[in-house]
Write an enzyme that holds these catalytic residues in place. Structure first.
Site, mmCIF file in Angstrom:
data_model
loop_
_atom_site.group_PDB
_atom_site.id
_atom_site.type_symbol
_atom_site.label_atom_id
_atom_site.label_comp_id
_atom_site.label_asym_id
_atom_site.label_seq_id
_atom_site.Cartn_x
_atom_site.Cartn_y
_atom_site.Cartn_z
ATOM 1 C CD GLU A 189 15.720 43.379 9.337
ATOM 2 O OE1 GLU A 189 15.450 42.891 10.807
ATOM 3 O OE2 GLU A 189 15.391 44.192 9.201
ATOM 4 N NE ARG A 203 23.529 39.802 21.007
ATOM 5 C CZ ARG A 203 22.881 39.762 19.918
ATOM 6 N NH1 ARG A 203 21.453 39.353 19.299
ATOM 7 N NH2 ARG A 203 22.907 40.956 18.768
ATOM 8 C CE LYS A 259 21.405 44.224 12.809
ATOM 9 N NZ LYS A 259 20.955 43.579 11.302
HETATM 10 P P1 ATP Z 1 21.305 43.104 16.177
HETATM 11 O O1 ATP Z 1 20.928 42.807 17.372
HETATM 12 O O2 ATP Z 1 22.701 44.039 16.533
HETATM 13 O O3 ATP Z 1 20.410 44.383 14.978
HETATM 14 P P2 ATP Z 1 20.407 41.280 14.174
HETATM 15 O O4 ATP Z 1 20.382 39.602 15.172
HETATM 16 O O5 ATP Z 1 18.911 41.631 14.607
HETATM 17 O O6 ATP Z 1 21.090 42.175 14.843
HETATM 18 P P3 ATP Z 1 20.322 40.104 12.042
HETATM 19 O O7 ATP Z 1 21.180 40.912 10.983
HETATM 20 O O8 ATP Z 1 19.216 40.020 11.637
HETATM 21 O O9 ATP Z 1 20.779 41.447 13.262
HETATM 22 O O10 ATP Z 1 21.316 39.205 12.248
HETATM 23 C C1 ATP Z 1 22.406 37.844 11.592
HETATM 24 C C2 ATP Z 1 22.455 36.615 11.970
HETATM 25 O O11 ATP Z 1 24.093 37.141 12.862
HETATM 26 C C3 ATP Z 1 21.857 36.238 13.166
HETATM 27 O O12 ATP Z 1 21.377 34.781 12.641
HETATM 28 C C4 ATP Z 1 21.986 36.474 14.532
HETATM 29 O O13 ATP Z 1 21.476 35.377 14.693
HETATM 30 C C5 ATP Z 1 24.051 37.109 14.424
HETATM 31 N N1 ATP Z 1 24.132 37.867 15.022
HETATM 32 C C6 ATP Z 1 23.215 38.615 15.011
HETATM 33 N N2 ATP Z 1 24.592 39.502 16.593
HETATM 34 C C7 ATP Z 1 25.372 38.128 16.784
HETATM 35 C C8 ATP Z 1 26.198 38.600 17.760
HETATM 36 N N3 ATP Z 1 26.456 39.932 18.890
HETATM 37 N N4 ATP Z 1 26.754 37.263 18.179
HETATM 38 C C9 ATP Z 1 26.733 36.231 17.108
HETATM 39 N N5 ATP Z 1 25.954 36.639 16.449
HETATM 40 C C10 ATP Z 1 24.823 37.312 16.326
HETATM 41 MG MG MG Z 2 17.276 39.844 13.990
#
Ligand code: ATP
Ligand code: MG
Length: 562
Positions: free
Chosen positions: A35, A260, A270
């Site tokens: 995102e 994760r 984020k």
């Molecule tokens: P955050 O929790 O940092 O806001 P998010 O999951 O909201 O991260 P996205 O942009 O939706 O951020 O993430 C894109 C992809 O990266 C998703 O498939 C998510 O599952 C993966 N992802 C995000 N954080 C991690 C992490 N710490 N380890 C592994 N994969 C991750």
């Molecule tokens: Mg997300």
């Protein structure tokens, strides 16, 4: 691009392997679906390496898709940074750069289809009421009074929502599933909300936007994704994704969840990273202390070291906290093979060699990289006055201190043996200069009579070196897990006040004056450093310490017995 490590199998790789072997899948299609509401971090790198790595390994392909369903938090700056970061990591989506916003029309049509099937309805409850009606983990939810509107009424209202007739928050489109489901995600989740806001790509075309959960699975379906890989927190959303795909009767990708990445001494959310940027705890998303890809890159990490790290941590279903020492180990291991060795003095102390001729300059051969014979040698100037590191000298040496002290002889790397014969001090008793003699027979650093010294020091010639700024970075947080916040505290209370130390006047060997942005070096005995890509100027490099030479991972490994 793959890691240099032999592939360790993991459950997702095994599933893909089986699917291919048993003919369920002909061509593996994955995607990385960020995102665009922040910069990517090292946790995302794990997901990127997994998705792109699997596709590459099994001859398939991986798409880059922006899940840009929320206009309030998303920006073009984030889109651009994500594109740059994934590319920098070494992955290629060819012409498959997609956006969920490209599917808005299709998603809208599918929403109408669900309405026509009696599976979705327009609801007039306010966001607060929806929350209240939703129930809790232990209590079932309550049905909305608008749940039983007719198909005609719902279609009419939904079309008018799209046409902009209603204010923000006044209506939603909801899936008609089950308000008493044990899974809260299934309690008539919102599919569309009204937001009279411009979107970074679709502009003002839309004033209703799909929820992430409504868009995500169908976007995967449109792209023919075979393995939708995501993190564990989406496990509870899977039944909802399944419900949308089944009720729309469209292609159904399979979803697999993995744990994760959590990294010690930092945060990988984020929202928290944005707080650090907005409240000025760091100097932007690309601050070299940040766990963002942009920060890590500016710090001096190589893409290879990140890929190696992601392979080493593996892929499982159980969350754990990976020690940041492992990440540091991976960059050390990589740079050890490739980084040119140079000499730099961070805290200079002047040494005058009294028996060395006044105006003489010698150019001595120095090895660029003992790990890489092809890297060759360079010549470094030696003269009567040099600088050594302040803490390489002790007037009254303590036990176990083997470096320079009065009456003691040490080796100057690539140069000569020197012996301290006197010390000069200022009026306050601070040491200002060390007086030494040198032994001309030890040129190159070895004594013909085979006598030994206990230490080899790095140095630079005082009249040939130049001054530069060097930034020493340390862990961003003092607490191992800053997400684990004690009552009454905030995660920012654990920020390491010494995470950045700036040295204004380090003395560097002359060859470094022309170092280019992003170039990486080992400063002998001090660590790996790279030329800052933002603040350096032609002929005036600023150096970032990527990592010290001290391998903490080796210690940890020993205690873990792995
Ligand atoms: P955050 O929790 O940092 O806001 P998010 O999951 O909201 O991260 P996205 O942009 O939706 O951020 O993430 C894109 C992809 O990266 C998703 O498939 C998510 O599952 C993966 N992802 C995000 N954080 C991690 C992490 N710490 N380890 C592994 N994969 C991750
Ligand atoms: Mg997300």
């Amino acid at each position: 691009m793959q890691s240099e490590y032999p592939k360790v199998s993991n459950f997702i790789r095994s599933i893909v392997e089986q699917d291919i072997k048993e003919g369920r899948v002909k061509k593996v299609i994955t995607r990385f679906p960020p995102e665009p509401n922040g910069y990517l971090h090292i946790g995302h790198a794990k997901s990127i390496c997994l998705n792109f790595g699997l596709a590459e390994e099994f001859g398939g392909h991986c798409n880059l898709r922006f899940d840009d369903t929320n206009p309030s938090k998303e920006e073009q700056e984030y889109v651009d940074s994500i594109i740059e970061d994934v590319r920098w990591l070494g992955f290629d989506w060819e012409d498959r750069l997609y956006y969920a916003s490209d599917y808005f029309e299709q998603l809208y049509q599918w929403a109408e289809e669900l309405i026509k099937k009696g599976k979705a309805y327009v609801c007039d409850l306010t966001p607060e009421e929806i929350k209240e009606y939703r129930g809790t983990l232990t209590e079932p939810g309550k049905e909305s009074p608008y749940r039983n509107r007719t198909v005609e009424e719902n279609l009419d209202l939904f079309r008018r929502m799209r046409a902009g007739e209603f204010p923000d928050g006044s209506k939603t489109l909801r899936a008609k599933i089950d308000m008493s489901s044990g899974n809260i995600n299934m309690r008539d989740p919102v599919m569309y909300r009204i937001k009279h806001e411009s979107h970074h790509r679709t502009g003002d075309k839309w004033c209703i936007y799909p929820m992430y959960d409504y868009a995500h699975g169908q976007s995967d379906s449109i792209e023919g994704v075979t393995h939708s890989i995501c993190t564990m927190e989406y496990e509870d959303h899977r039944p909802l994704y399944d419900w949308y795909l089944d009720n729309l009767e469209i292609y159904h990708p399979r979803q697999y969840e993995f744990a994760r990445l959590n990294l010690s001494h930092t945060v990988l959310s984020k929202r928290k990273l944005l707080t650090l940027v907005q409240q000025g705890f760091v100097n932007g998303w690309d601050d070299p202390r940040m766990p963002t890809i942009a920060g890590i890159r500016r710090r001096g990490y190589t893409p290879q070291s990140i890929r190696n790290f992601c392979e080493r941590i593996g892929v499982g279903k159980k969350e754990s906290l990976v020690d940041i020492a492992l990440l540091e180990y991976c960059i050390r291991e990589d740079l050890n093979k490739t980084a040119q060795r140079v000499m730099a003095v961070l805290e200079p102390l002047k040494v005058v060699i009294i028996n060395y001729p006044e105006d003489k300059v010698e150019y001595l051969d120095a090895i660029n990289n003992p790990e890489d014979p092809a890297a060759g040698t360079r010549q470094i100037p030696f003269s009567k006055e040099i600088y050594i590191e302040k803490d390489d000298f002790m007037e009254h040496p303590v036990k176990d201190f083997y470096r320079l002290a009065p009456g003691r002889e040490v080796r100057l790397r690539y140069a000569y043996f020197i012996k301290c014969v006197d010390v000069k001090k200022d009026a306050d008793g601070n040491i200002t200069e060390i007086i030494c003699t040198y032994d001309p027979a030890t040129r190159g650093g070895d004594a013909p009579d085979k006598r030994k010294v206990k230490a080899t020091l790095h140095w630079v010639s005082a009249s040939h070196c130049f001054e530069a700024e060097v930034r020493l970075y340390d862990k961003l947080f003092t607490k191992e897990d800053p997400n684990d916040v004690e009552e009454g505290k905030d995660f920012t209370d654990y920020i390491n006040p010494n995470s950045l130390k700036i040295i204004k006047n380090a003395r560097l060997e002359p060859s470094l004056q022309t170092a280019k942005k992003g170039e990486r070096f080992q400063f002998e005995r001090l660590g790996y450093f790279c030329v800052d890509s933002v603040d350096s100027k032609e002929g005036c490099p600023v150096f970032n310490r990527t990592v010290t030479l001290k391998d903490e991972w080796a210690k940890i490994k020993k205690t873990l017995n792995v």
